[in-house]
Design an enzyme around this catalytic site. Sequence first.
Site, short mmCIF file in Angstrom:
data_model
loop_
_atom_site.label_atom_id
_atom_site.label_comp_id
_atom_site.label_asym_id
_atom_site.label_seq_id
_atom_site.Cartn_x
_atom_site.Cartn_y
_atom_site.Cartn_z
N TYR A 108 22.92 42.11 30.65
CA TYR A 108 21.52 42.27 31.01
C TYR A 108 20.89 40.92 31.31
CZ TYR A 108 16.71 43.73 31.20
OH TYR A 108 15.43 43.96 31.65
N GLN A 129 15.73 51.12 29.80
CA GLN A 129 16.50 52.05 30.62
C GLN A 129 17.82 51.44 31.08
OE1 GLN A 129 13.38 51.06 31.18
NE2 GLN A 129 12.96 50.59 33.33
N ASN A 153 13.25 41.51 26.28
CA ASN A 153 12.03 41.62 25.48
C ASN A 153 12.24 42.57 24.30
OD1 ASN A 153 11.89 44.23 26.52
ND2 ASN A 153 10.34 43.72 28.04
N THR A 213 12.09 32.85 21.33
CA THR A 213 12.84 31.60 21.26
C THR A 213 12.25 30.65 20.24
OG1 THR A 213 13.83 29.83 22.59
CG2 THR A 213 11.55 30.42 23.09
N GLN A 220 9.95 24.68 25.31
CA GLN A 220 10.32 25.98 24.76
C GLN A 220 9.11 26.90 24.61
OE1 GLN A 220 13.64 27.12 24.20
NE2 GLN A 220 13.71 25.35 25.56
N HIS A 238 8.28 29.54 27.35
CA HIS A 238 9.02 30.80 27.47
C HIS A 238 8.15 32.00 27.15
CE1 HIS A 238 13.26 30.07 28.33
NE2 HIS A 238 13.23 29.01 27.55
N GLU A 246 17.12 28.61 16.32
CA GLU A 246 17.93 28.88 17.51
C GLU A 246 18.36 27.56 18.15
OE1 GLU A 246 17.42 31.17 21.82
OE2 GLU A 246 15.66 30.55 20.68
N HIS A 247 17.41 26.68 18.38
CA HIS A 247 17.69 25.35 18.93
C HIS A 247 17.23 24.30 17.93
CE1 HIS A 247 16.58 27.96 22.46
NE2 HIS A 247 17.74 27.51 22.90
N ASP A 272 19.98 24.70 28.17
CA ASP A 272 19.58 25.89 28.91
C ASP A 272 20.26 25.98 30.26
OD1 ASP A 272 17.92 26.87 26.95
OD2 ASP A 272 16.09 26.02 27.78
N GLU A 319 46.79 53.26 -6.69
CA GLU A 319 45.59 53.71 -6.00
C GLU A 319 45.49 55.24 -5.95
OE1 GLU A 319 45.18 51.78 -2.22
OE2 GLU A 319 44.68 49.85 -3.15
N HIS A 348 51.59 57.75 0.27
CA HIS A 348 51.80 56.47 0.96
C HIS A 348 53.15 55.89 0.56
CE1 HIS A 348 47.59 56.75 1.96
NE2 HIS A 348 47.58 55.56 2.54
#
Length: 435
Positions: A126, A190, A219, A242, A264, A267, A333-334, A367, A421, A426
Amino acid sequence: MLTFRDLRGSSVDPLSVLPRAEQDISATAATVTPILEQVRTGGAEALLDLSERFDGVRPPALRVPAEQLNQALATLDPAVRAALETLIVRAREVHSAQLPPGSVVSPAPDARVTNRWIPVQRVGLYVPGGQAVYPSSVVMNVVPAQVAGVRSLAIASPPQREFGGWPHPTVLAAAALLGVEEVYAVGGAQAVGMFAYGALGADGQQLCPPVSLITGPGNIYVATAKRAVQGVVGIDAEAGPTEIMVLADETAPANLVAADLISQAEHDELAAAVLVTPSAKLAEAVRSQVEEQVDATEHKDRVKQSLSGTQSAVLLVDSMDDAVEIANAYGAEHLEIMAGNDENLVDRIHNAGAIFVGSYSPVSLGDYCAGSNHVLPTGGASAYSSGLNVTSFLRSQQVIHYGREGLGHVAEHVTALAAAEGLPAHGDAVTARFR
């Protein structure tokens, strides 16, 4: 604009002074669930209807024709093409080094276990298209998947009214550069539904086959949809807003720290920008530089909202040791480190999506053209997860090959453990081979 907090001489929980932007996925579930169901039952027609509803345009077709991809590449700005080609080369080199080797182990004579890595067969990638255009995200998703050996790759990106209902041409050009021919003009929740359930055309034929794994940022609606379909398919992560955290001492250039925080913040209004420093002089200089620079940036309203939010701050601490402790608790994250002993500090960082060291390693380099991946864990998830990489698209698989002698060496152990067990059948399955 940036909240200032003097933590010197105090003992505080870093998470209590660094609240993140709220992203309550459960709040959007009521919106996303019927969308996913509409896609699951309605196929291509439902996807077109949803695009018209949410994107304000009905695409001419769901799948982008080859001629659109070729035209987008042919008309791509040469400077942008050169930049993308550089990114692709560097990303491929860095990610190729991540390929894990297989191995064959013989625990005993006539006994062999092979460890091998198998690529996911089909992946849906995506690429968002909201407040910015993200051809770099095409590269960051596609390259590690290709290096891993994924044979079937599909990209989905929102249709754009100004481009005739097709995704942004720069996104299409990036796909064409990478040789990805399956691209869909579908966005939001979707698109996640389409990848998870597949989509039938009006003729009843499979237009988009379902995938095994969905990757890529988006998002809150995309994140909610990914959570909802997890289990039907695999997902990489639920990406949140971010984050950048800068650890800096008195040697750091205030103008560069400010520029990186602003970079940043552009964003998203919910983006987090945090400076942690033991230098009061630097703290004040950075706040001053932010005020000076922000009015010159194109998205100043968005930036101001981000930097004024509770998720952004300048924290004044007693020492760089305290700064490291805060960084590990926060798991940004960064994470940028600008300090006289930055290399030593790096070795003490356990939790971060990616670490940028020194004044010439800004987050924006990562980036775009560092060769590293910019799809990284947010919201503290770096404490237990990694950024997107080649192994994200691989599965570890073991092949066991024992002969009579090899099984005989451990037959009694197997039957003893099976009995312990309460699973005697087995053990019988082993002893049956020696009667």
